[in-house]
Design an enzyme around this catalytic site. Structure first.
Site, PDB file in Angstrom:
ATOM      1  N   ASP A  37     -38.875  72.550  17.204  1.00 40.23           N
ATOM      2  CA  ASP A  37     -39.532  71.815  18.278  1.00 40.23           C
ATOM      3  C   ASP A  37     -38.464  71.102  19.087  1.00 40.23           C
ATOM      4  O   ASP A  37     -37.836  70.152  18.613  1.00 40.23           O
ATOM      5  CB  ASP A  37     -40.522  70.782  17.712  1.00 40.23           C
ATOM      6  CG  ASP A  37     -41.731  71.447  17.098  1.00 40.23           C
ATOM      7  OD1 ASP A  37     -42.184  72.465  17.651  1.00 40.23           O
ATOM      8  OD2 ASP A  37     -42.198  70.958  16.048  1.00 40.23           O
ATOM      9  N   LEU A  38     -38.300  71.550  20.284  1.00 38.34           N
ATOM     10  CA  LEU A  38     -37.258  71.048  21.180  1.00 38.34           C
ATOM     11  C   LEU A  38     -37.241  69.517  21.233  1.00 38.34           C
ATOM     12  O   LEU A  38     -38.245  68.895  21.534  1.00 38.34           O
ATOM     13  CB  LEU A  38     -37.546  71.606  22.578  1.00 38.34           C
ATOM     14  CG  LEU A  38     -36.567  71.219  23.669  1.00 38.34           C
ATOM     15  CD1 LEU A  38     -35.198  71.799  23.401  1.00 38.34           C
ATOM     16  CD2 LEU A  38     -37.097  71.689  25.017  1.00 38.34           C
ATOM     17  N   ASP A  39     -36.087  68.943  20.965  1.00 39.34           N
ATOM     18  CA  ASP A  39     -35.900  67.490  21.074  1.00 39.34           C
ATOM     19  C   ASP A  39     -36.834  66.701  20.166  1.00 39.34           C
ATOM     20  O   ASP A  39     -37.067  65.520  20.388  1.00 39.34           O
ATOM     21  CB  ASP A  39     -36.083  67.014  22.522  1.00 39.34           C
ATOM     22  CG  ASP A  39     -35.027  67.592  23.447  1.00 39.34           C
ATOM     23  OD1 ASP A  39     -33.909  67.848  22.985  1.00 39.34           O
ATOM     24  OD2 ASP A  39     -35.331  67.779  24.625  1.00 39.34           O
ATOM     25  N   GLU A  40     -37.399  67.362  19.153  1.00 42.99           N
ATOM     26  CA  GLU A  40     -38.380  66.674  18.324  1.00 42.99           C
ATOM     27  C   GLU A  40     -37.937  66.560  16.875  1.00 42.99           C
ATOM     28  O   GLU A  40     -38.732  66.221  16.012  1.00 42.99           O
ATOM     29  CB  GLU A  40     -39.726  67.417  18.382  1.00 42.99           C
ATOM     30  CG  GLU A  40     -40.414  67.377  19.730  1.00 42.99           C
ATOM     31  CD  GLU A  40     -40.894  65.985  20.094  1.00 42.99           C
ATOM     32  OE1 GLU A  40     -41.325  65.248  19.189  1.00 42.99           O
ATOM     33  OE2 GLU A  40     -40.827  65.632  21.278  1.00 42.99           O
TER      34      GLU A  40
ATOM     35  N   HIS B  47     -29.725  63.799  22.931  1.00 40.78           N
ATOM     36  CA  HIS B  47     -30.818  63.929  23.892  1.00 40.78           C
ATOM     37  C   HIS B  47     -30.902  62.629  24.679  1.00 40.78           C
ATOM     38  O   HIS B  47     -31.032  61.560  24.099  1.00 40.78           O
ATOM     39  CB  HIS B  47     -32.113  64.154  23.094  1.00 40.78           C
ATOM     40  CG  HIS B  47     -33.333  64.234  23.927  1.00 40.78           C
ATOM     41  ND1 HIS B  47     -33.479  65.140  24.943  1.00 40.78           N
ATOM     42  CD2 HIS B  47     -34.480  63.506  23.903  1.00 40.78           C
ATOM     43  CE1 HIS B  47     -34.660  64.970  25.505  1.00 40.78           C
ATOM     44  NE2 HIS B  47     -35.276  63.982  24.908  1.00 40.78           N
TER      45      HIS B  47
END
Lengths: 286, 286, 286, 286
Positions: free
Chosen positions: B229-232, B195
């Site tokens: 959780d996207l990019d989390e 990311h």
């Protein structure tokens, strides 16, 4: 009510089966709780390093007997080099300084704001320059000028002061003097120096000028223990910062100061927290 | 004559007295030799993490029984989460990729030159673009286009391929698609994503454009496990590079690629070597 | 409709009043528009450096005459060293490589994905190893083995190939051979080498082994132009990465590869974009 | 005999042909010598930035008339935003501080050792804590407590002090108070703040705790000009340091202090040397 103390054990020896098990059993069987354990085996050298910190609350061996028991029950069996320190015993540091003051002021600020758990009873300098900045903090300042003819006798005065003040370790905060073997030996792996450097390294006089002429793109600093080989002792910390052709020699010196003070502070922190094991001109920093 | 295998144990559980002693005794009493031991206690959470690698030469428990014995004799007593891997078992990786190819080519070069001990049987993509660059290395390339309507059924195809090829972990090499919970759950903490990011982070579309307008001085990248959780998800590796006003958006993207590929490669390396323990959306990387 | 070309002027000479005004007037009076201007004065040496890029759309001097006019109207008056390049002329690069392939694969991927505007007609190697990886991209691979006895005649073959393919600059992608003065002189400041290094630097054989024994905390790489002093040419780019006692010599080599390939790529980028002025064993990188 | 002064011009405006030529001619025709010239065109915005420093020795326009002549002869023709400063005029800085003292002590040491050419007549704080450390250097310390009810009237007191002491710019050395729009407007792009941060950024209370829970691998700091959007002003400098799971929240705070003080010092240095042009919530740092 007081926080109970903790102990930090650092060992190094030839690698042997079962060392970790023996030591952790010793802690556990006597009611201690391991807080941190770091271990490293240098497989090329078949050599073992460990740092172990444990909580003394509920530990059944009295604090004053821990070293004796460890020596007898464990260390002697494995031919270990070892040391045990207690976290509630505050280490005592002396600063040696000349005229460059950037590392000095950085250390003083950390001391004044209690960032470090350390006693700082004396500053020793071959110049008068930093007396006011030292004494206003209630710290003794000793001006011990050094020249070619008086180095050994002046170092004896330094040693007397170090002993009188029960100094555990010395920081050369850009001291600019080569220590004699007597002092180096007395405080083996307990004198920390900061050395500026670049890639490639330029030996001899005017290293900044040479680095400028070569157009290096990085300036660095190395924090290391002092040995009798100038600037060649075990490295504790290193870092670099980028520079460019736009940096004059004055800029390089200014930027060099910032990296020097941070790298030296990190080396002191590692030493203060008993994170460093020095062996054979190399450090293991856990 | 073959090199004997070694085993890597990773555990995490509530901190309890004597864990390290128990485990190292277990290794030692059965004739194993500890190669590497890393341990960490999160004192705020009273939580224990350990990675231990030991040599199986002379270890008296047969390799096929080690997991059973460890579960019975140790893990069950402490309520441990644990996994044991063997170094001679080569992990099997699948690459998911779209059109951005910088991470893909970096991984392929490492695979082709055997920098990593990893099998790479399949590349899966929602585009045809990288078929030639995959197949010329003798690796299967599967074009599985994804749109809003077919995502779940296409992911079932992906899952079939992953199972057929016994894939251990997935690398999203700039895959640009959000995975559905089914796939994420199936490969929990076994899908690595890269990311890009900056300080401050800019959410939504065109992050490079926003970072440029704000004049940020650093570009970064984060390698992490994928969660819903996207990019989390839990962060494995991060790094940044300096940029300046002289960098156009195109320059930022170009420099971003270099930091992305290195950070992703480091995350894969950590995963491949069983250095990562993920727990509660956080990693311990030993 | 085509994008108009732009020109890049690089000059260096003794500093004199009015140089910038003269040159910018020359551009402006003839209808050019300055896109980028970077200037540097080394006050210690009273020496002037400039890089100026301008848009040729509407520039009244025909492209084929710009060099002549500049030489006559400006350069001759100030005793300038200068070069003018045009952005639409794609530079032609040759790669020299031995067996270490990390830099090679990194460059190939950038070439294959058109990250750089560069032609890459030939790869020259003293080994056969990378023939397949070269030829599959449609690039000629020339195996020219070098030994003590044949170096000069083999370099003549290399020179013939370089001329035949109109090569502008050479990248030594870990070529592991010392070039003879003839080739170095022919391509002065047009041969880029990558050199791994650490702080302190360790000369001679087995530098990684020595760096490991000393316990250095940083590994670095330097991208530089080749001169007849081995590894001593003008530095273009440098970077370092942190290492620790936990890194074996194998780890150091692996990490060294990553820093080498990035540093070399950055040096090539700077060269390709005419950002570098080399003078007196030093570079100005605008 | 005195060193002659030099002037620093900073401009920004819509990009137009011939700006550089016009300005360098203006300098040259009046007998000035360009010491440093940096120019940047934001092609996306068609916007022009320049910093030019020239030697006033032999410059035929009297120092007191330079601004008027530049405004009339150049700036008005191009619609420039511009400022001219003279190097021999020492800028006057005020420090605002609360209880965190790491940035304060770092700045004080630089001031005490004359690392920076800056006047520091006053320190303003909402606490008494740093009075002694300020006054021992002969600097005035003003304790101006702030609460919800008195902020505007206390800021009026601050403004009176700033005016009385002819303060050019303000450094918020971890001041921990939000300034009102009146003060921010009065010192637009002349108030420097330091903001700690991580990737991802964690808004609201206890950012260190959140960063620790997420297991971030980098801690950063941003030096920026203060605008009315909290922590959102134009960024001057940024840097990060690596952290790991072994860093407790206390360690993160300690390491954060070091990066904060260096980043803030670099931002002050850039401001002091007139290297920064702020425009549209972005900076150009030459």
């Amino acid at each position: 009510m007081t926080t109970p103390d903790s102990a930090v054990l650092r060992i190094h020896c030839t690698d042997q089966k079962g060392i970790v098990a023996q030591i952790t059993e010793f802690i556990h069987d006597n009611g201690g709780n391991v807080l941190k354990l770091n271990q490293h085996v240098d497989h090329a050298e078949n050599y073992f390093y460990m740092r172990l910190e444990w909580d003394l609350q509920g530990f059944s061996i009295p604090k004053g007997k821990i070293r004796e028991y460890f020596a007898t029950l464990i260390a002697s069996k494995y031919g270990m080099h070892w040391v045990i320190n207690f976290k509630q015993t505050i280490p005592r540091m002396a600063i040696f300084v000349s005229k460059y003051s950037h590392c000095f002021f950085d250390i003083m600020a950390r001391w004044e704001t209690k960032e470090w758990k350390v006693e700082l009873p004396i500053v020793i300098s071959n110049h008068e320059k930093l007396r006011v900045a030292t004494e206003r903090l209630g710290i003794e300042y000793h001006h011990i000028p050094i020249d070619k003819d008086n180095k050994l006798e002046q170092e004896d005065k330094q040693l007397d002061l170090l002993k009188k003040h029960k100094i555990d370790f010395i920081v050369l905060a850009r001291y600019m003097q080569i220590l004699s073997p007597k002092l180096v030996t007395e405080y083996k792996n307990h004198i920390i120096n900061i050395h500026h450097s670049s890639l490639p390294a330029f030996a001899g006089a005017n290293p900044y000028g040479k680095a400028f002429e070569r157009g290096v793109k990085l300036m660095g600093a190395t924090g290391h223990y002092v040995t009798n080989d100038l600037d060649e002792g075990p490295i504790i910390t290193q870092d670099v910062i980028p520079i460019s052709h736009r940096d004059s020699i004055a800029d390089m010196k200014r930027k060099g100061k910032d990296i020097e003070k941070t790298v030296l502070a990190n080396a002191i922190w590692a030493h203060l927290n008993y994170n460093v094991i020095a062996h054979n001109n190399k450090t293991i920093v856990f």
